[in-house]
Design an enzyme around this catalytic site. Sequence first.
Site, short mmCIF file in Angstrom:
data_model
loop_
_atom_site.label_atom_id
_atom_site.label_comp_id
_atom_site.label_asym_id
_atom_site.label_seq_id
_atom_site.Cartn_x
_atom_site.Cartn_y
_atom_site.Cartn_z
N CYS A 268 38.93 37.50 35.00
CA CYS A 268 38.83 37.89 36.55
C CYS A 268 37.88 36.28 36.97
CB CYS A 268 38.13 39.52 37.18
SG CYS A 268 39.10 40.38 36.33
N PRO A 271 36.91 32.29 41.44
CA PRO A 271 37.25 31.33 42.21
C PRO A 271 36.85 30.38 41.30
CG PRO A 271 35.10 31.44 43.57
CD PRO A 271 35.54 32.66 42.55
N GLY A 272 36.47 30.55 39.99
CA GLY A 272 35.49 30.33 38.69
C GLY A 272 34.44 29.81 38.60
N GLY A 273 33.57 29.86 39.13
CA GLY A 273 32.01 29.43 38.83
C GLY A 273 31.85 30.28 37.07
N LYS A 274 32.09 31.01 37.59
CA LYS A 274 31.61 31.91 35.76
C LYS A 274 32.43 31.10 34.86
CE LYS A 274 29.08 35.97 37.52
NZ LYS A 274 30.14 35.83 39.13
N ASP A 319 47.86 39.35 35.83
CA ASP A 319 46.86 40.62 36.06
C ASP A 319 46.43 40.91 34.72
OD1 ASP A 319 46.31 43.59 36.05
OD2 ASP A 319 48.05 43.70 37.37
N CYS A 390 29.47 41.94 41.47
CA CYS A 390 28.26 41.44 42.60
C CYS A 390 27.93 42.46 43.08
CB CYS A 390 28.68 40.21 43.11
SG CYS A 390 29.33 40.10 44.16
C1 LIG Z 1 34.56 38.87 41.46
S1 LIG Z 1 35.94 37.68 41.77
C2 LIG Z 1 34.99 36.85 40.14
C3 LIG Z 1 34.67 35.71 40.39
C4 LIG Z 1 34.51 34.76 39.67
N1 LIG Z 1 34.51 35.41 38.41
C5 LIG Z 1 33.02 33.68 39.48
O1 LIG Z 1 32.66 33.73 38.80
O2 LIG Z 1 33.94 32.54 40.44
C6 LIG Z 1 36.95 38.95 40.86
C7 LIG Z 1 38.71 38.32 40.70
O3 LIG Z 1 39.42 38.81 40.30
C8 LIG Z 1 40.55 38.53 40.77
N2 LIG Z 1 41.38 39.81 40.60
C9 LIG Z 1 41.56 41.50 41.41
N3 LIG Z 1 42.18 41.81 40.64
C10 LIG Z 1 42.30 41.55 38.98
C11 LIG Z 1 43.96 41.36 38.57
N4 LIG Z 1 43.92 42.89 38.45
N5 LIG Z 1 43.62 41.14 37.42
C12 LIG Z 1 42.26 39.79 37.10
N6 LIG Z 1 41.85 39.23 38.39
C13 LIG Z 1 41.77 39.70 39.24
C14 LIG Z 1 40.23 38.23 42.09
O4 LIG Z 1 41.86 37.87 42.72
C15 LIG Z 1 38.95 37.61 42.16
O5 LIG Z 1 39.65 36.43 42.23
#
Ligand SMILES: C[S@@+](CC[C@H](N)C(=O)[O-])C[C@H]1O[C@@H](n2cnc3c(N)ncnc32)[C@H](O)[C@@H]1O
Length: 459
Positions: A268, A271-274, A319, A390
Site C-alpha cells: 500500500c 504517496p511513497g514515503g516508506k 489492488d 498510523c
Molecule cells: C497509509 S497509506 C500508505 C502510506 C505510504 N506507505 C507512505 O509511507 O507514504 C495507505 C495507502 O493504501 C492505499 N490503498 C487502499 N486500499 C488499497 C488496496 N486495496 N490495495 C493497495 N493499496 C490500497 C491507499 O490509497 C493509500 O495510498
Amino acid sequence: MQPNARLIAYEVLAEVRDSDAYANLVLPSRLRDSGLSAADRGFATELVYGTLRMQGYYDRVIELAAKRDVTSIDPVALVILRLGAHQILSMRVAGHAAVNETVDLQKRVGRQSAVGFVNGVLRALGRREPQEWLDDVLEGLSTDDQRFAAEYSHPEWIIRALRTALRAEGRTDELPTLLAADNIPPLVSLAELPGSPIAIAERIPDDVTLETSNISPIGYTLDGGDPSVVTGPSNGWMRVQDQGSQVAALILSRARGIAEGEQWLDLCAGPGGKSAVLGAEARLGGAHVIANEVVPARANLVRRSILAVQDTVDVVVGDGRTAPERFPDGFDRILVDAPCTGLGALRRRPEARWRKSPGDIPPLSVLQDELVNAAAEALKPGGLLAYVTCSPHRAETRQVVNGLLKKHPELTELSAREVLNGVAPHEVDLGDSDELSVQLWPHRHGTDAMFVALLTKDA
Ligand SMILES: C[S@@+](CC[C@H](N)C(=O)[O-])C[C@H]1O[C@@H](n2cnc3c(N)ncnc32)[C@H](O)[C@@H]1O
C-alpha cells in the site's frame, strides 16, 4: 476583495466545512497566491490549524458566552466566532485587535444583521481570563472522558480508543499529555535516505539547525523555517517524513541482514514515503522493491517520491488483495502500511478528529484483514512481513495481528520492539507490555502514533 490573514483563514475554514476539503492542501495554495507577508502567512496558518483543532472546545465557550446552542448560530457567524475565540483564548492577540478585526470580517463576508451578535459574543469572551472559561466549561461534567473531551477538544470515542491503547502498555496516566500533544503542531521532521551520494551536510545553509533524532537513525528535526532549503538541493535524498514512518520501514529492512537479490513488496505504497526508505535500504543490500498502490494518482506520487532510488523500485498499480495471483513467485519482505483512520496523526490533520466516526472502523478493519492476509499468502517461506498503521486504535492494530496469527499458523510474530531498539540511536520507551509490537506516540516519542508488528513465515 483585498485579502488579509483573517479573510484567508475564514475562506479556508469555510471550504473545509462545505467541501470536505483538507486544510493542509487548501491553505498552502491560498497562501501562495495571497501576496501576504511571511508573518501574515504564519498568522493565517495558526488561525486555520488552531481553530480547527480546538473547535470542539471553542464551541462550548461560544455557547456559554452567547447563551445559546451553536447549532442555532448562523454558520458563517459561527466560523467567525471560532476564529475570534482562537485569537482571544489561545493566541492572546490584543483584545481590541481580535474583536475589531474579526467583527470586520463578519461585515465583509457575513450577514450585516449578525454583526452586533458577533461583536457582543467576542467582547464577552475577552472580558474573562481563558482559565475562567475553562473552569466554566468543565463545571458539571461528571466523567474524565467528558472533561478530557471538552478541555482537549477531542470526540469522546477517540478518547476512549486512545485510553484503551495506552492501557495495553500500562500508561493510561499519559492520556492528558497525549491529548495535549495532539493539539500542538509537529516540528518539521526530515529523513536522509541511506546511501545518499550527495554530501547533504555541506549543502545545509549556515543559519539552519538540524537536530538528530532519538528514534530514527536517518531522522532529523528542523528548528523551524522552510524545509525546502534543506530538501531542495538534495535531489530527493533528504525529504520531509515523520520519524515514526521512517522507523516503520527500517524495522522491516533492518530486522536482519539483506541477502543479494531479495524481492520486496510495499503493498500500500501511496504517496511513497516508506517506499523511498525501503528503496534506499534495498539498493544498499542488493534487493529490489515493487511499490504497489491501488489509486493511479497516488501511484504517480510514489513515482515522484522514489526518484532518487528509481533504479531499485518499480511502481505498479493494483489492488493489494490480488498480490498473490499477480506475483506468484512471492516476496522475501512485505510492508503492509494499511489504509486506516489516521487517529495517530491528528496533530497533522487538524480537521480529521471531527470527520472520523466509530462507523469508519469496521469497514477499515475488514480491508486491513484482507490486505494483510493477501500479504501473508504472497510471503515466501522464511520471509518477513511488517504490518503498519498510523492509528493506535486496537481494532486496527493488535486485533488485526491477532486475527492474522489465528488464520495463519505458519506465521510467528517477532519482536518489533527489539528490532526498533537495535535501530534507534537511543533506547526507546515503549511502555510496559508483553506484546512484541511497537506503538509510538506523539507525546512520548515526538512521532505520529505509528503501530508496527513484525512477523515471519515458517521456512
Ligand atoms: C497509509 S497509506 C500508505 C502510506 C505510504 N506507505 C507512505 O509511507 O507514504 C495507505 C495507502 O493504501 C492505499 N490503498 C487502499 N486500499 C488499497 C488496496 N486495496 N490495495 C493497495 N493499496 C490500497 C491507499 O490509497 C493509500 O495510498
